[in-house]
Design an enzyme around this catalytic site. Structure first.
Site, PDB file in Angstrom:
ATOM      1  N   HIS A 160      -7.329   8.731   9.164  1.00  0.00           N
ATOM      2  CA  HIS A 160      -7.982   8.505  10.458  1.00  0.00           C
ATOM      3  C   HIS A 160      -9.470   8.715  10.289  1.00  0.00           C
ATOM      4  O   HIS A 160      -9.900   9.581   9.534  1.00  0.00           O
ATOM      5  CB  HIS A 160      -7.447   9.472  11.523  1.00  0.00           C
ATOM      6  CG  HIS A 160      -7.720   9.005  12.918  1.00  0.00           C
ATOM      7  ND1 HIS A 160      -8.912   9.241  13.554  1.00  0.00           N
ATOM      8  CD2 HIS A 160      -6.969   8.286  13.773  1.00  0.00           C
ATOM      9  CE1 HIS A 160      -8.873   8.703  14.759  1.00  0.00           C
ATOM     10  NE2 HIS A 160      -7.717   8.106  14.926  1.00  0.00           N
ATOM     11  N   ASP A 172       0.303   5.943  14.577  1.00  0.00           N
ATOM     12  CA  ASP A 172       1.130   4.763  14.281  1.00  0.00           C
ATOM     13  C   ASP A 172       2.325   5.060  13.391  1.00  0.00           C
ATOM     14  O   ASP A 172       3.281   4.279  13.355  1.00  0.00           O
ATOM     15  CB  ASP A 172       0.265   3.675  13.625  1.00  0.00           C
ATOM     16  CG  ASP A 172      -0.697   3.078  14.632  1.00  0.00           C
ATOM     17  OD1 ASP A 172      -1.918   3.117  14.394  1.00  0.00           O
ATOM     18  OD2 ASP A 172      -0.222   2.606  15.675  1.00  0.00           O
TER      19      ASP A 172
HETATM   20  C1  SDX Z   1      -5.353   3.862  15.047  1.00  0.00           C
HETATM   21  O1  SDX Z   1     -10.007   5.177  15.951  1.00  0.00           O
HETATM   22  C2  SDX Z   1      -8.924   5.531  16.595  1.00  0.00           C
HETATM   23  O2  SDX Z   1      -8.916   6.489  17.286  1.00  0.00           O
HETATM   24  C3  SDX Z   1      -7.711   4.651  16.339  1.00  0.00           C
HETATM   25  C4  SDX Z   1      -6.397   5.176  16.934  1.00  0.00           C
HETATM   26  C5  SDX Z   1      -6.394   5.102  18.455  1.00  0.00           C
HETATM   27  O3  SDX Z   1      -5.595   5.822  19.058  1.00  0.00           O
HETATM   28  O4  SDX Z   1      -7.075   4.208  18.997  1.00  0.00           O
HETATM   29  O5  SDX Z   1      -6.183   6.512  16.514  1.00  0.00           O
HETATM   30  C6  SDX Z   1      -5.212   4.313  16.456  1.00  0.00           C
HETATM   31  O6  SDX Z   1      -5.878   2.792  14.810  1.00  0.00           O
HETATM   32  C7  SDX Z   1      -4.910   4.771  13.936  1.00  0.00           C
HETATM   33  C8  SDX Z   1      -5.196   4.187  12.518  1.00  0.00           C
HETATM   34  C9  SDX Z   1      -4.152   3.118  12.190  1.00  0.00           C
HETATM   35  N1  SDX Z   1      -4.492   2.484  10.899  1.00  0.00           N
HETATM   36  C10 SDX Z   1      -3.768   2.773   9.789  1.00  0.00           C
HETATM   37  O7  SDX Z   1      -2.842   3.579   9.734  1.00  0.00           O
HETATM   38  C11 SDX Z   1      -4.195   1.968   8.558  1.00  0.00           C
HETATM   39  C12 SDX Z   1      -4.239   2.882   7.324  1.00  0.00           C
HETATM   40  N2  SDX Z   1      -5.348   3.813   7.480  1.00  0.00           N
HETATM   41  C13 SDX Z   1      -6.568   3.553   6.771  1.00  0.00           C
HETATM   42  O8  SDX Z   1      -6.875   2.205   6.592  1.00  0.00           O
HETATM   43  C14 SDX Z   1      -7.717   4.454   7.206  1.00  0.00           C
HETATM   44  O9  SDX Z   1      -7.257   5.741   7.196  1.00  0.00           O
HETATM   45  C15 SDX Z   1      -8.421   4.182   8.521  1.00  0.00           C
HETATM   46  C16 SDX Z   1      -8.822   2.768   8.670  1.00  0.00           C
HETATM   47  C17 SDX Z   1      -7.552   4.575   9.668  1.00  0.00           C
HETATM   48  C18 SDX Z   1      -9.675   5.056   8.540  1.00  0.00           C
HETATM   49  O10 SDX Z   1     -10.416   4.603   7.476  1.00  0.00           O
HETATM   50  P1  SDX Z   1     -11.872   5.168   7.088  1.00  0.00           P
HETATM   51  O11 SDX Z   1     -12.298   6.260   7.993  1.00  0.00           O
HETATM   52  O12 SDX Z   1     -12.755   3.982   6.968  1.00  0.00           O
HETATM   53  O13 SDX Z   1     -11.573   5.822   5.686  1.00  0.00           O
HETATM   54  P2  SDX Z   1     -11.739   5.070   4.309  1.00  0.00           P
HETATM   55  O14 SDX Z   1     -10.938   3.805   4.318  1.00  0.00           O
HETATM   56  O15 SDX Z   1     -13.189   5.002   3.996  1.00  0.00           O
HETATM   57  O16 SDX Z   1     -11.015   6.089   3.313  1.00  0.00           O
HETATM   58  C19 SDX Z   1     -11.634   7.340   3.019  1.00  0.00           C
HETATM   59  C20 SDX Z   1     -10.850   7.899   1.842  1.00  0.00           C
HETATM   60  C21 SDX Z   1     -10.699   6.862   0.745  1.00  0.00           C
HETATM   61  O17 SDX Z   1     -10.598   7.578  -0.489  1.00  0.00           O
HETATM   62  P3  SDX Z   1     -11.501   7.080  -1.720  1.00  0.00           P
HETATM   63  O18 SDX Z   1     -11.061   5.629  -1.953  1.00  0.00           O
HETATM   64  O19 SDX Z   1     -12.937   7.177  -1.236  1.00  0.00           O
HETATM   65  O20 SDX Z   1     -11.117   8.029  -2.827  1.00  0.00           O
HETATM   66  O21 SDX Z   1      -9.521   8.236   2.243  1.00  0.00           O
HETATM   67  C22 SDX Z   1      -8.582   7.369   1.583  1.00  0.00           C
HETATM   68  C23 SDX Z   1      -9.369   6.218   0.981  1.00  0.00           C
HETATM   69  O22 SDX Z   1      -8.733   5.784  -0.204  1.00  0.00           O
HETATM   70  N3  SDX Z   1      -7.679   6.845   2.619  1.00  0.00           N
HETATM   71  C24 SDX Z   1      -6.473   6.359   2.347  1.00  0.00           C
HETATM   72  C25 SDX Z   1      -5.946   6.017   3.601  1.00  0.00           C
HETATM   73  N4  SDX Z   1      -6.831   6.308   4.563  1.00  0.00           N
HETATM   74  C26 SDX Z   1      -7.909   6.809   3.946  1.00  0.00           C
HETATM   75  N5  SDX Z   1      -5.810   6.162   1.163  1.00  0.00           N
HETATM   76  C27 SDX Z   1      -4.568   5.622   1.270  1.00  0.00           C
HETATM   77  N6  SDX Z   1      -3.995   5.291   2.466  1.00  0.00           N
HETATM   78  C28 SDX Z   1      -4.640   5.463   3.628  1.00  0.00           C
HETATM   79  N7  SDX Z   1      -4.054   5.129   4.798  1.00  0.00           N
END
Ligand code: SDX
Length: 381
Positions: A264, A316
């Site tokens: 998140h 989710d």
């Molecule tokens: C919702 O914003 C809100 O409030 C949204 C929400 C709401 O109620 O409206 O809460 C609802 O949208 C929840 C999120 C649903 N999406 C997912 O579940 C998709 C999977 N999640 C990721 O894509 C990610 O966690 C995000 C998009 C939710 C957040 O991404 P960020 O803040 O841009 O983080 P990032 O992609 O830059 O990752 C930071 C680090 C990375 O590590 P490094 O590559 O730098 O070593 O954390 C890791 C990422 O690899 N990481 C993950 C991950 N999420 C972060 N690694 C694997 N799987 C993941 N899901």
């Protein structure tokens, strides 16, 4: 002379404060969520979805009479314009329900005489129509699209339970009623998430509430946002058994793929909504073999991702097993998110229109500048 400090773009607007709001607060460091100052754990335990909608719109909880009047106002609004019902019959096969929803909600503006009136009073009436009609559009479309009879809303029941009974065609049992009410309470608002921000940017141009909500639905569809819940269930179906979780997750991570339903932008600890949905998915899955297996797989995924990446499930992740248990088809999962989040979107549009300034950030130009014009005959690739 000090060297010019070039401002840099903040990727993804991370931690950028775009506006003040009194609607919702996400305390990411402590894993807390508040609707107008009331903690989500209290609302999840004690409040109905309608109480949360009233709270988000009016910055206070309703009295018993206000709640009854509010329900009497919105349940009849679940009735849809006839041309929209007829349009459902013409939607091509294979269209994703979020694509249908985006068009249908935009269409509602055609039949609302107050669409162009952005006054607080007109916006409040349109918000009531939208909070009632979004779940009704989803349920009615699903029934028509699958050749099933339409179910009328029951004026004695609330929006969430009416949605489920109008969708499935069955009177939900006690556990299912509680689960769908919880789903609607937990998804109602969440600060400046991408879809809410899309609604606010659109409203800040003084476009109408239907335009703003259509933009929000467009944004919610993406798998990094509301579209994640569908992908979580597809992942659970792909894994098949708890013993296959470790290899499956390690494979995703080795390919640097995101695990859907985890991580998140704001929460640095567990999403408080995931806690409630985890418990409910265990409760509602009990007794159903397939659902219990999905729950067991989910628990193993959670342990494996915590161990390997140190990140937590978001709203989710367990929403998938709860919706599976409630009999919602996978491609409708994100529409259920929208059916509830319409409460937050409308609250934010009313807040934006009531004290507006056009949202217009800047960008850092990183192209070639200036470039001399080249006549056609002199151009080379
Ligand atoms: C919702 O914003 C809100 O409030 C949204 C929400 C709401 O109620 O409206 O809460 C609802 O949208 C929840 C999120 C649903 N999406 C997912 O579940 C998709 C999977 N999640 C990721 O894509 C990610 O966690 C995000 C998009 C939710 C957040 O991404 P960020 O803040 O841009 O983080 P990032 O992609 O830059 O990752 C930071 C680090 C990375 O590590 P490094 O590559 O730098 O070593 O954390 C890791 C990422 O690899 N990481 C993950 C991950 N999420 C972060 N690694 C694997 N799987 C993941 N899901």
């Amino acid at each position: 002379m000090e060297p010019e400090v070039r401002p840099v773009a903040v990727r993804g607007l991370e931690d950028v404060i775009a506006a003040d709001t009194r609607i919702g607060y996400v305390d990411g460091a402590n894993g807390k969520l508040y609707y107008a100052g009331y903690e989500i754990n209290d609302l999840a335990k004690h409040a109905s979805y309608e109480e949360c909608v009233f709270l988000l719109w009016n910055d206070r909880l309703p009295t018993k009479k206000e709640l009854m009047d509010f329900r009497a106002e919105i349940i009849p609004e679940m009735t849809l314009p006839r041309p929209l019902i007829q349009w459902f019959r013409r939607v091509p096969r294979g269209v994703h329900p979020m694509v249908m929803l985006r068009s249908a909600i935009s269409d509602l503006a055609l039949y609302d005489k107050e669409t162009e009136d952005n006054s607080l009073e007109a916006n409040r009436r349109k918000a009531a129509r939208l909070v009632a009609k979004v779940p009704s559009v989803i349920a009615n479309f699903y029934r028509i699209y699958n050749g099933l009879d339409l179910i009328e809303p029951d004026p004695k029941k609330g929006i969430a339970v009416n949605f489920l009974r109008m969708f499935t065609g069955k009177e939900p049992d006690k556990k299912s009623r509680e689960a769908i009410e919880l789903m609607f309470v937990l998804h109602a608002d969440h600060g400046f998430n991408a879809s809410t921000f899309a609604a606010r940017v659109t409203a800040s141009t003084l476009a109408d509430i239907y335009a703003a909500v259509t933009a929000a639905i467009g944004a919610l569809k993406g798998p990094l946002h509301g579209g994640a819940n569908q992908r979580v269930m597809e992942m659970l179906e792909g894994i098949g058994s708890p013993d296959d979780v470790e290899d499956y997750i390690n494979g995703l991570l080795a390919r640097r793929e995101r695990i859907m339903g985890f991580g998140h932008r704001v929460y640095k600890v567990e999403d408080p909504r995931a806690r409630h949905l985890r418990k409910y998915s265990e409760d509602v899955c009990g007794g159903d073999v397939a659902c219990s297996r999905y729950y067991a797989i989910s628990r193993r995924i959670e342990q494996q991702v915590k161990k390997t990446k140190g990140i937590y499930p978001n709203v989710d992740f367990y929403s998938a097993t709860v919706q599976h248990a409630l009999g919602i088809p996978v491609d409708y999962y994100t529409t259920v998110f929208a059916a509830s989040r319409i409460a937050g979107w409308t609250a934010h549009v009313m807040e934006q229109h009531a004290d507006n300034r056009l949202m217009r950030p800047r960008s850092q130009f990183v192209g070639k500048l200036p470039r001399r014009f080249v006549q056609m005959e002199k151009r080379k690739k």
